[in-house]
Design a protein around this motif. Sequence first.
Motif, short mmCIF file in Angstrom:
data_model
loop_
_atom_site.label_atom_id
_atom_site.label_comp_id
_atom_site.label_asym_id
_atom_site.label_seq_id
_atom_site.Cartn_x
_atom_site.Cartn_y
_atom_site.Cartn_z
N LEU A 21 0.83 -1.21 0.00
CA LEU A 21 0.00 0.00 0.00
C LEU A 21 0.86 1.26 0.00
O LEU A 21 0.56 2.22 -0.71
CB LEU A 21 -0.95 -0.02 1.19
N ASP A 22 1.93 1.26 0.78
CA ASP A 22 2.81 2.42 0.83
C ASP A 22 3.50 2.66 -0.52
O ASP A 22 3.66 3.80 -0.96
CB ASP A 22 3.85 2.26 1.94
N CYS A 23 3.89 1.57 -1.17
CA CYS A 23 4.51 1.69 -2.50
C CYS A 23 3.52 2.27 -3.50
O CYS A 23 3.88 3.13 -4.32
CB CYS A 23 5.02 0.34 -2.96
N LEU A 24 2.27 1.83 -3.45
CA LEU A 24 1.25 2.37 -4.35
C LEU A 24 1.02 3.86 -4.08
O LEU A 24 0.89 4.64 -5.03
CB LEU A 24 -0.06 1.60 -4.19
N LEU A 25 0.98 4.24 -2.81
CA LEU A 25 0.83 5.67 -2.48
C LEU A 25 1.95 6.48 -3.11
O LEU A 25 1.71 7.53 -3.71
CB LEU A 25 0.84 5.87 -0.96
N ASN A 26 3.17 5.97 -2.97
CA ASN A 26 4.33 6.66 -3.52
C ASN A 26 4.31 6.71 -5.04
O ASN A 26 4.50 7.76 -5.65
CB ASN A 26 5.61 5.98 -3.02
N LYS A 27 4.06 5.57 -5.67
CA LYS A 27 4.07 5.50 -7.14
C LYS A 27 3.00 6.38 -7.77
O LYS A 27 3.22 6.98 -8.81
CB LYS A 27 3.89 4.05 -7.59
#
Length: 90
Positions: A21-27
């Motif tokens: 989820l954090d990676c998706l937020l960043n991307k």
Amino acid sequence: MTNLLKLKSNEDFDYDPNTLLDCLLNKLHLKNDAALSRALKIGPPVISKIRNRHLPVGASMLIRMQEVSDMNIKELRALMGDKRPKFNEK
């Protein structure tokens, strides 16, 4: 009530949907989970349940994440620590 995602073996202990989820937020350049839920067209409680491991990241959710992020399913699975082999891998 027991946790929905009871882990059965030591290899499953790396499962962490928060990394995904954090990676998706960043991307996607999003500020918070509410923005992510809008991007994925799901309700904010779904993200919360995934973060708190009360709801697994299912196949339809992975497909939606793939469509929105342009990341492939293998990358998304790796981000959440899913190391189960595919059917055709040996």
